[in-house]
Design a protein around this motif. Structure first.
Motif, PDB file in Angstrom:
ATOM      1  N   VAL A 103     -29.146 -14.185  -8.586  1.00 36.40           N
ATOM      2  CA  VAL A 103     -27.811 -14.329  -8.000  1.00 36.40           C
ATOM      3  C   VAL A 103     -27.418 -12.998  -7.385  1.00 36.40           C
ATOM      4  N   THR A 157     -24.618 -10.487  -5.648  1.00 36.06           N
ATOM      5  CA  THR A 157     -23.188 -10.248  -5.485  1.00 36.06           C
ATOM      6  C   THR A 157     -22.845 -10.025  -4.015  1.00 36.06           C
ATOM      7  N   THR A 170     -19.804 -22.991  -9.789  1.00 33.34           N
ATOM      8  CA  THR A 170     -20.292 -22.394 -11.022  1.00 33.34           C
ATOM      9  C   THR A 170     -21.813 -22.349 -11.023  1.00 33.34           C
ATOM     10  N   CYS A 221     -17.832 -11.962  -7.009  1.00 31.89           N
ATOM     11  CA  CYS A 221     -17.782 -11.574  -8.407  1.00 31.89           C
ATOM     12  C   CYS A 221     -18.142 -12.824  -9.198  1.00 31.89           C
ATOM     13  N   LEU A 222     -18.677 -12.653 -10.379  1.00 30.10           N
ATOM     14  CA  LEU A 222     -19.101 -13.775 -11.225  1.00 30.10           C
ATOM     15  C   LEU A 222     -18.411 -13.635 -12.568  1.00 30.10           C
ATOM     16  N   TYR A 223     -17.669 -14.673 -12.967  1.00 33.59           N
ATOM     17  CA  TYR A 223     -16.854 -14.583 -14.182  1.00 33.59           C
ATOM     18  C   TYR A 223     -17.132 -15.751 -15.115  1.00 33.59           C
ATOM     19  N   TYR A 230     -20.823 -19.305 -15.103  1.00 30.90           N
ATOM     20  CA  TYR A 230     -20.060 -18.297 -14.377  1.00 30.90           C
ATOM     21  C   TYR A 230     -19.443 -18.931 -13.139  1.00 30.90           C
ATOM     22  N   ARG A 231     -18.190 -18.600 -12.912  1.00 35.65           N
ATOM     23  CA  ARG A 231     -17.488 -19.054 -11.709  1.00 35.65           C
ATOM     24  C   ARG A 231     -17.643 -17.991 -10.635  1.00 35.65           C
ATOM     25  N   ALA A 232     -18.069 -18.400  -9.457  1.00 36.60           N
ATOM     26  CA  ALA A 232     -18.192 -17.488  -8.323  1.00 36.60           C
ATOM     27  C   ALA A 232     -16.823 -17.296  -7.691  1.00 36.60           C
ATOM     28  N   VAL A 237     -28.969 -10.557 -11.776  1.00 35.31           N
ATOM     29  CA  VAL A 237     -27.792 -10.400 -10.929  1.00 35.31           C
ATOM     30  C   VAL A 237     -28.049  -9.154 -10.104  1.00 35.31           C
TER      31      VAL A 237
END
Length: 191
Positions: free
Chosen positions: A50, A52, A92, A114-116, A100-102, A27
């Motif tokens: 990925v 940010t 995702t 953000c990635l959650y 992770y959801r973008a 990341v």
């Protein structure tokens, strides 16, 4: 496992998180240090990168990473050189062992994500929020304090209040009361 490969670097760089698991990922890739050698020293083989966002301190080593690996690079801005696939809002991506959801979170930069991952309660916050309730700069090109506040509010609505880990683009990660740091950033940005 999540490791910050830039934690001991005293150069102009962002944090660079190596996330190992089913799909080993970076990341962000940082700047001004040999991130490829750091990945190799960790004994990892990258499956995906990925981003940010595309400020230089987060993408400065992207060409070196691309030259050393076949891992696709995902980011919100598919027109940015070096991004192979667009990662859109709400999409995702498998990072490590979790989906992770973008979350498109502009205000610091237009292409900021953000990635959650809800299951383990992990948020990669980029430069939106930092430990201690700090928040990303809005005085650079594409910065907008009002939009940043809206993005912080969106993250507060999406993430669970039991957020276990907050990994920011700069500074330390937060593993205790992480949601509170997001709340504090929202309050500080309004001052």
């Amino acid at each position: 496992m999540i490791r910050n490969l830039a934690s001991d670097r005293e150069v102009f760089t962002s944090n660079v998180f190596l996330v190992e698991g089913e799909r080993t990922a970076l990341v962000d890739v940082g700047n001004d240090f040999d991130v490829v050698a750091a990945v190799e020293a960790a004994g990892a083989d990258l499956d995906v990168v990925v981003l940010t966002h595309t400020h230089t301190d987060h993408v400065g080593t992207l060409d070196a990473v691309r030259a050393a690996t076949d891992a696709p690079v995902l980011g919100f801005d598919a027109d940015f050189g070096g991004v192979d696939e667009r990662l859109g809002d709400g999409e995702t991506v498998l990072i490590g062992d979790h989906e992770y959801r973008a979350l498109h979170t502009p205000g610091h930069k237009d292409d900021h994500l953000c990635l959650y991952a809800a299951e383990p309660g992990i948020l990669f916050a980029g430069d939106l929020v930092f430990a201690g309730g700090s928040f990303g700069r809005t005085d650079l090109e594409e910065g907008d304090r009002g939009v940043l506040i809206d993005s912080i509010d969106r993250v507060k609505e999406v993430v669970d209040e039991d957020l276990a880990e907050l990994h920011a683009g700069h500074g330390p990660s937060v593993t205790e009361d992480a949601y509170r740091h997001v709340e504090m950033a929202g309050q500080a940005a309004r001052m």
